[in-house]
Design a protein around this motif. Sequence first.
Motif, PDB file in Angstrom:
ATOM      1  N   TRP A 169       0.823  -1.208   0.000  1.00 62.78           N
ATOM      2  CA  TRP A 169       0.000   0.000   0.000  1.00 62.78           C
ATOM      3  C   TRP A 169       0.857   1.258   0.000  1.00 62.78           C
ATOM      4  CZ3 TRP A 169      -4.866  -1.400  -0.667  1.00 62.78           C
ATOM      5  CH2 TRP A 169      -5.277  -2.656  -0.196  1.00 62.78           C
ATOM      6  N   ILE A 170       0.359   2.277  -0.658  1.00 63.77           N
ATOM      7  CA  ILE A 170       0.926   3.617  -0.545  1.00 63.77           C
ATOM      8  C   ILE A 170      -0.195   4.503  -0.011  1.00 63.77           C
ATOM      9  CG2 ILE A 170       1.822   5.634  -1.777  1.00 63.77           C
ATOM     10  CD1 ILE A 170       3.119   3.692  -3.738  1.00 63.77           C
ATOM     11  N   VAL A 171       0.070   5.169   1.089  1.00 64.11           N
ATOM     12  CA  VAL A 171      -0.913   6.067   1.686  1.00 64.11           C
ATOM     13  C   VAL A 171      -0.413   7.489   1.500  1.00 64.11           C
ATOM     14  CG1 VAL A 171      -2.143   6.740   3.777  1.00 64.11           C
ATOM     15  CG2 VAL A 171      -1.571   4.321   3.390  1.00 64.11           C
ATOM     16  N   LEU A 172      -1.193   8.292   0.779  1.00 65.72           N
ATOM     17  CA  LEU A 172      -0.884   9.704   0.595  1.00 65.72           C
ATOM     18  C   LEU A 172      -1.784  10.518   1.511  1.00 65.72           C
ATOM     19  CD1 LEU A 172      -0.640   9.993  -3.291  1.00 65.72           C
ATOM     20  CD2 LEU A 172       1.210   9.633  -1.643  1.00 65.72           C
ATOM     21  N   GLN A 173      -1.202  11.519   2.159  1.00 67.19           N
ATOM     22  CA  GLN A 173      -1.962  12.397   3.031  1.00 67.19           C
ATOM     23  C   GLN A 173      -1.835  13.826   2.533  1.00 67.19           C
ATOM     24  OE1 GLN A 173      -2.181  11.991   7.434  1.00 67.19           O
ATOM     25  NE2 GLN A 173      -0.935  13.860   7.409  1.00 67.19           N
ATOM     26  N   GLY A 174      -2.964  14.481   2.395  1.00 65.44           N
ATOM     27  CA  GLY A 174      -2.987  15.888   1.998  1.00 65.44           C
ATOM     28  C   GLY A 174      -3.468  16.724   3.159  1.00 65.44           C
ATOM     29  N   SER A 175      -2.816  17.844   3.378  1.00 72.30           N
ATOM     30  CA  SER A 175      -3.188  18.697   4.506  1.00 72.30           C
ATOM     31  C   SER A 175      -2.862  20.152   4.207  1.00 72.30           C
ATOM     32  CB  SER A 175      -2.452  18.254   5.773  1.00 72.30           C
ATOM     33  OG  SER A 175      -1.053  18.375   5.594  1.00 72.30           O
TER      34      SER A 175
ATOM     35  N   ARG B  19      -5.519   9.102   0.898  1.00 69.85           N
ATOM     36  CA  ARG B  19      -5.862   8.169  -0.171  1.00 69.85           C
ATOM     37  C   ARG B  19      -4.929   6.973  -0.037  1.00 69.85           C
ATOM     38  NH1 ARG B  19      -9.428  10.022  -3.820  1.00 69.85           N
ATOM     39  NH2 ARG B  19      -8.976   8.394  -5.344  1.00 69.85           N
ATOM     40  N   THR B  20      -5.506   5.786  -0.038  1.00 73.07           N
ATOM     41  CA  THR B  20      -4.733   4.556   0.059  1.00 73.07           C
ATOM     42  C   THR B  20      -4.714   3.889  -1.305  1.00 73.07           C
ATOM     43  OG1 THR B  20      -5.388   4.318   2.362  1.00 73.07           O
ATOM     44  CG2 THR B  20      -4.522   2.352   1.272  1.00 73.07           C
TER      45      THR B  20
END
Length: 82
Positions: free
Chosen positions: A23-29, A40-41
Amino acid sequence: MTSASTIKVERVMFGNDHDDTKWIVLQGSIEGCPQVTKRRTINTAALADGSLTIETEKAKLVADVSEYHARWVAVQQAMAAL
């Protein structure tokens, strides 16, 4: 509405090789506004078969954070007007 340049996108690691490979988990903030932080996973199998790209998923994440920020600002303004 916030421009995309103020949205920080980073990878969140699981901390173990197995999950970090699957998995690649992207976090936007947006700094100072944790209420609009979104993730988003991405299944790496989808990257391998070409059905997803990091660029597309990042763009979707930025759009989601922008939308949630606009909503959050609208609510803050509405509550201030009460």
